[in-house]
Scaffold this active site. Sequence first.
Site, mmCIF file in Angstrom:
data_model
loop_
_atom_site.group_PDB
_atom_site.id
_atom_site.type_symbol
_atom_site.label_atom_id
_atom_site.label_comp_id
_atom_site.label_asym_id
_atom_site.label_seq_id
_atom_site.Cartn_x
_atom_site.Cartn_y
_atom_site.Cartn_z
ATOM 1 N N ALA A 107 0.863 -1.181 0.000
ATOM 2 C CA ALA A 107 0.000 0.000 0.000
ATOM 3 C C ALA A 107 0.896 1.226 0.000
ATOM 4 O O ALA A 107 2.045 1.169 0.466
ATOM 5 C CB ALA A 107 -0.887 -0.012 1.225
ATOM 6 N N GLY A 131 0.519 -5.208 0.719
ATOM 7 C CA GLY A 131 -0.650 -5.280 -0.164
ATOM 8 C C GLY A 131 -0.318 -5.912 -1.519
ATOM 9 O O GLY A 131 -1.205 -6.440 -2.194
ATOM 10 N N GLU A 162 -0.460 -9.569 -0.953
ATOM 11 C CA GLU A 162 -1.880 -9.902 -0.752
ATOM 12 C C GLU A 162 -2.652 -9.857 -2.073
ATOM 13 O O GLU A 162 -3.515 -10.706 -2.318
ATOM 14 C CB GLU A 162 -2.481 -8.935 0.276
ATOM 15 C CG GLU A 162 -1.876 -9.160 1.661
ATOM 16 C CD GLU A 162 -2.139 -8.017 2.619
ATOM 17 O OE1 GLU A 162 -1.988 -6.850 2.221
ATOM 18 O OE2 GLU A 162 -2.500 -8.290 3.771
ATOM 19 N N GLU A 206 4.268 -5.153 7.047
ATOM 20 C CA GLU A 206 3.409 -4.139 7.688
ATOM 21 C C GLU A 206 3.836 -3.843 9.122
ATOM 22 O O GLU A 206 3.750 -2.702 9.586
ATOM 23 C CB GLU A 206 1.940 -4.584 7.677
ATOM 24 C CG GLU A 206 1.264 -4.524 6.320
ATOM 25 C CD GLU A 206 1.408 -5.792 5.497
ATOM 26 O OE1 GLU A 206 2.316 -6.606 5.793
ATOM 27 O OE2 GLU A 206 0.621 -5.967 4.561
#
Length: 263
Positions: free
Chosen positions: A67, A112, A115, A135
């Site tokens: 992200a 992300g 993911e 993260e």
Amino acid sequence: MTDYTTIKTTSKGPRFTITINRPDALNALNETVLEEIEEALLENLDADQHRVIIFEGAGEKAFVAGADIAGMKEMTPDHAHEFAQLGQSIGNIIATLPVVTIAKVRGFALGGGCELAMACDLIVAGKSARFGQPEVNLGLVAGFGGTQRLVKRVGLHLAMDMLLTGKGRMISGEEAFQVGLASRVVDDDKLDTEIDKIVDAIVKTGPMAVAETKRLVRDAQHMSLDAGLAAEAAAFALCFSRDESKEGIDAFLSKRTPKFMQD
Ligand code: DAK
């Protein structure tokens, strides 16, 4: 094709490719990227034409490095909740599309990015791939399914290692293949050829059979064995009410190539 600012889309025969196009930020996912991916999937995909969706990152260095960290600097809890819902909505769309989704991963697939790759049906990794869930290095938990999907793919102890030590445990394309995170691993310069092979294989299959198989396998992740077997038997029976299976079986027995159409 629609003009986007953070992604590029290309449609070529049975394949629809979404290129996340922010190479200067290692293709980090900000809200615009997520909104554009959602729009591309919902509005530009043609289920009668496309059999495979390929996600890739622009440039050599990263699939997606996570992200967008700069975009999260001023995020309030309410805004973070909206961001979470947008990310999860894309994961659900990818998971329920009736066509095959492939993550083509070279370089970093972090947070992300890892993911997003895991939300796809297949991960084809280049040897340069580096998968990780860093993260916790930012004081965050994974938010796009990492704590749920990674453990199912690689088992408890490797998932814990990657999720708890963050940048301390990134895994290579080769290791990702060995532990079942990646479906295939090849030299980076063979990635496109490998994906061509997958597309060539999928265009020879029945679209409904593929869509149903994808649904059954995905549902198996959260169903009891008995319920899953009952769903499989029902889907198998349904195949026999469709022209697709008649065509597949007839073509095999007549020693010809099947011509599949959507029922
Ligand atoms: N966001 C924004 N910019 C990034 C970025 C990122 N994730 N990763 C890299 N960049 C930018 C860098 O800031 C740098 O920009 P400039 O300084 O050139 O302007 C440029 O990309 C090149 O990066 P580096 O100079 O750092 O390149 P290096 O080769 O030295 O290092 C690296 C590569 C990948 C190891 C490093 O860039 C890095 O550690 N990046 C951050 C990786 C990371 O922590 N990723 C996880 C982010 S958190 C959610 C859904 C998802 C998520 C959360 C919620 N909801 C649904 C709730 C996910 C969270 C995350 O992914």
